[in-house]
Scaffold this active site. Structure first.
Site, PDB file in Angstrom:
ATOM      1  N   HIS A  97      15.253  28.852   8.376  1.00  0.00           N
ATOM      2  CA  HIS A  97      15.889  27.253   8.434  1.00  0.00           C
ATOM      3  C   HIS A  97      14.605  26.712   8.741  1.00  0.00           C
ATOM      4  O   HIS A  97      12.920  27.222   8.445  1.00  0.00           O
ATOM      5  CB  HIS A  97      15.789  27.089   9.969  1.00  0.00           C
ATOM      6  CG  HIS A  97      17.531  27.167  10.338  1.00  0.00           C
ATOM      7  ND1 HIS A  97      18.265  27.059  10.853  1.00  0.00           N
ATOM      8  CD2 HIS A  97      18.225  28.252   9.284  1.00  0.00           C
ATOM      9  CE1 HIS A  97      19.661  27.458  10.861  1.00  0.00           C
ATOM     10  NE2 HIS A  97      19.671  28.225   9.634  1.00  0.00           N
ATOM     11  N   GLU A 104      12.154  24.875  10.390  1.00  0.00           N
ATOM     12  CA  GLU A 104      10.931  24.967  11.156  1.00  0.00           C
ATOM     13  C   GLU A 104      10.291  26.294  11.238  1.00  0.00           C
ATOM     14  O   GLU A 104       9.053  26.487  12.168  1.00  0.00           O
ATOM     15  CB  GLU A 104      11.403  24.943  12.935  1.00  0.00           C
ATOM     16  CG  GLU A 104      12.410  24.084  12.839  1.00  0.00           C
ATOM     17  CD  GLU A 104      13.714  23.863  12.139  1.00  0.00           C
ATOM     18  OE1 GLU A 104      14.373  22.462  13.322  1.00  0.00           O
ATOM     19  OE2 GLU A 104      14.102  24.151  11.540  1.00  0.00           O
ATOM     20  N   CYS A 125      15.566  28.352  16.226  1.00  0.00           N
ATOM     21  CA  CYS A 125      14.616  27.647  15.853  1.00  0.00           C
ATOM     22  C   CYS A 125      13.879  27.306  17.503  1.00  0.00           C
ATOM     23  O   CYS A 125      12.541  27.314  16.704  1.00  0.00           O
ATOM     24  CB  CYS A 125      14.842  26.615  14.638  1.00  0.00           C
ATOM     25  SG  CYS A 125      15.088  27.096  13.191  1.00  0.00           S
ATOM     26  N   SER A 156      36.386  10.007 -26.691  1.00  0.00           N
ATOM     27  CA  SER A 156      35.727   9.667 -25.316  1.00  0.00           C
ATOM     28  C   SER A 156      34.179  10.316 -26.104  1.00  0.00           C
ATOM     29  O   SER A 156      33.265   9.584 -24.999  1.00  0.00           O
ATOM     30  CB  SER A 156      35.988   9.769 -23.972  1.00  0.00           C
ATOM     31  OG  SER A 156      36.475  11.109 -24.222  1.00  0.00           O
ATOM     32  N   ARG A 207      23.986  21.307 -17.688  1.00  0.00           N
ATOM     33  CA  ARG A 207      22.997  21.779 -18.682  1.00  0.00           C
ATOM     34  C   ARG A 207      21.191  20.925 -18.797  1.00  0.00           C
ATOM     35  O   ARG A 207      20.946  20.367 -19.568  1.00  0.00           O
ATOM     36  CB  ARG A 207      23.801  21.853 -19.756  1.00  0.00           C
ATOM     37  CG  ARG A 207      24.997  22.335 -20.067  1.00  0.00           C
ATOM     38  CD  ARG A 207      25.571  21.739 -22.389  1.00  0.00           C
ATOM     39  NE  ARG A 207      26.064  20.989 -22.269  1.00  0.00           N
ATOM     40  CZ  ARG A 207      27.371  20.342 -21.293  1.00  0.00           C
ATOM     41  NH1 ARG A 207      28.121  21.439 -20.691  1.00  0.00           N
ATOM     42  NH2 ARG A 207      28.093  19.761 -21.318  1.00  0.00           N
ATOM     43  N   SER A 255      41.875   9.622 -15.341  1.00  0.00           N
ATOM     44  CA  SER A 255      43.104   9.089 -14.894  1.00  0.00           C
ATOM     45  C   SER A 255      43.856   9.130 -13.941  1.00  0.00           C
ATOM     46  O   SER A 255      44.181   8.493 -12.533  1.00  0.00           O
ATOM     47  CB  SER A 255      43.662   7.139 -15.716  1.00  0.00           C
ATOM     48  OG  SER A 255      44.283   8.013 -16.346  1.00  0.00           O
ATOM     49  N   LEU A 277      44.222  11.893 -12.203  1.00  0.00           N
ATOM     50  CA  LEU A 277      43.920  12.864 -11.025  1.00  0.00           C
ATOM     51  C   LEU A 277      42.736  11.968 -10.133  1.00  0.00           C
ATOM     52  O   LEU A 277      43.144  11.900  -9.084  1.00  0.00           O
ATOM     53  CB  LEU A 277      42.775  13.995 -11.604  1.00  0.00           C
ATOM     54  CG  LEU A 277      42.787  15.659 -10.438  1.00  0.00           C
ATOM     55  CD1 LEU A 277      43.764  15.823 -10.065  1.00  0.00           C
ATOM     56  CD2 LEU A 277      41.342  15.970 -11.208  1.00  0.00           C
ATOM     57  N   ASN A 278      42.022  11.109 -10.691  1.00  0.00           N
ATOM     58  CA  ASN A 278      41.751  10.010  -9.802  1.00  0.00           C
ATOM     59  C   ASN A 278      41.817   9.166  -9.345  1.00  0.00           C
ATOM     60  O   ASN A 278      42.199   9.087  -8.127  1.00  0.00           O
ATOM     61  CB  ASN A 278      40.951   8.833 -11.088  1.00  0.00           C
ATOM     62  CG  ASN A 278      39.599   9.985 -11.703  1.00  0.00           C
ATOM     63  OD1 ASN A 278      39.419  11.196 -11.348  1.00  0.00           O
ATOM     64  ND2 ASN A 278      39.462   9.408 -12.801  1.00  0.00           N
TER      65      ASN A 278
END
Length: 374
Positions: free
Chosen positions: A54, A56, A88, A172, A211, A309, A311-312
């Site tokens: 961590h 700290e 910690c 698109s 990418r 559209s 799935l949204n």
């Protein structure tokens, strides 16, 4: 207890170095730590990698400085339990730190104020709440996941000015500009998973990988886990998703009924290294809430929803979207059959609309990005 402008500056430095852990520490939080003595930073560290030390412990072991009597600034309450690493609180006490400034409390039931109590019992002064709002925003994914064990979902859409995500024939590429698309790849590098439906796979045959250009040889950002919602396991074996499943971790979320009736197809997909996740069904489709529970149980703390559209709409109807990034390009394509970002039946009354808040607006050349919380 109060803190000064100088304390805020030191904590802001801790916040800045905590951000170096973005995309590397999930499902852990991003944490930064700064150690100060005689008003000078003598050491600093951050949580670098899941399973690693961590912040700290990194700050207190990365040099031979004399930490006795020093002040420590840390963005998250120090842990006090043995997990993948030692507590910690132990090393803070051992090194003779005299005062600790904490950004936010850790809602993890294993910590949850216990770390602060241990430090105070050891005679260390503790001040809490420094840059609290800023640090909560930085760790919004962790704070949701640790409390609910369900992934934080960021829905990304890209549309034209007239609200279309594709032309009437389905084209698109590309709605938004290069800078906007670079941000999407940055989001893929930061979230643990990217989710689309089978419709997107069939229409676009995407790779769904990150990418980003590597800025340096050591910038090995994690690729997102690709999650395809495909109730009937109908994904084409020749799709890029299936063909590259040996290179990128891929999960296919299917309905329980399909698991039994399409056993040969499922076994074929497994041979391509596609992981099969069987989910409960709702109205003949994968139950999104059950999917969220199962992904959370797998340790997946965050999802970038890049669906179409349908799935949204399903995610929104299930109440599973936490935040939305809506890119708007200065283009008009028209067409009553051109799809909009959210499909489904839709609402009847404007008073039933899903309300958004915390609106922020950014610009990428000519594209506009609207960020908001659901």
């Amino acid at each position: 207890m109060s803190y000064t402008e100088q304390d805020i500056l030191f904590m802001r430095r801790a916040v800045d170095i905590a951000k170096k852990g973005i995309g590397f520490v999930n499902p852990n939080p991003m944490v930064g730590c700064v150690v100060v003595k005689d008003d000078v930073i003598i050491s600093e560290g951050y949580h670098e990698l899941y399973g690693g030390f961590h912040a700290e412990r990194n700050a207190l072991t990365n040099n031979e400085a004399d930490f006795n009597g020093a002040t420590l600034y840390v963005t998250l309450e120090p842990c006090c339990h043995h997990g993948k690493t030692p507590p910690c609180t132990d090393i803070i006490i051992e090194k003779g730190i005299s005062k600790v400034f904490v950004g936010i409390l850790d809602p993890n039931p294993l910590v949850d104020r216990k770390g602060i109590s241990i430090l105070r019992d050891a005679g260390i002064e503790v001040v809490t709440g420094v840059l609290e709002d800023e640090i909560k925003e930085l760790n919004k994914v962790f704070l949701k996941y640790i409390k609910t064990r369900r992934p934080y979902v960021l829905m990304k859409t890209a549309m034209t000015l007239d609200g279309k995500i594709a032309s009437h024939i389905g084209d698109s590429k590309w709605i938004t500009n290069v800078k906007s698309r670079q941000l999407v790849h940055k989001l893929r590098s930061e979230m643990m998973g990217v989710v689309v439906g089978i419709g997107t796979v069939t229409a676009d045959d995407p790779m769904l990988n990150c990418r980003l250009e590597r800025q340096q040889a050591t910038d090995n950002r994690r690729q997102p886990i690709r999650i395809i919602v495909d109730t009937k396991a109908s994904i084409p074996l020749e799709s890029q998703i299936v063909k590259t499943a040996k290179d990128y971790r891929t999960i296919l979320a299917i309905g329980n009924s399909t698991a039994n009736s399409q056993s040969s197809t499922v076994e074929m997909l497994k041979s391509f290294n596609v992981e099969i996740l069987c989910c409960e069904e709702k109205n003949g489709h994968v139950d999104i809430n059950d999917l969220m529970v199962k992904l959370g149980e797998m340790g997946i703390d965050s999802l970038l929803l890049e669906g179409g559209s349908t799935l949204n709409a399903t995610f929104l109807d299930a109440g599973c979207v936490d935040e939305i990034y809506a890119f708007i390009a200065p283009k008009i394509i028209g067409g009553q059959d051109s799809k909009s970002p959210v499909g489904g039946k839709g609402i009847d009354l404007m008073s039933d609309a899903i309300m958004l808040k915390d609106i922020k607006i950014e610009q990428f050349d000519n594209d506009i990005l609207i960020k908001c919380r659901v």
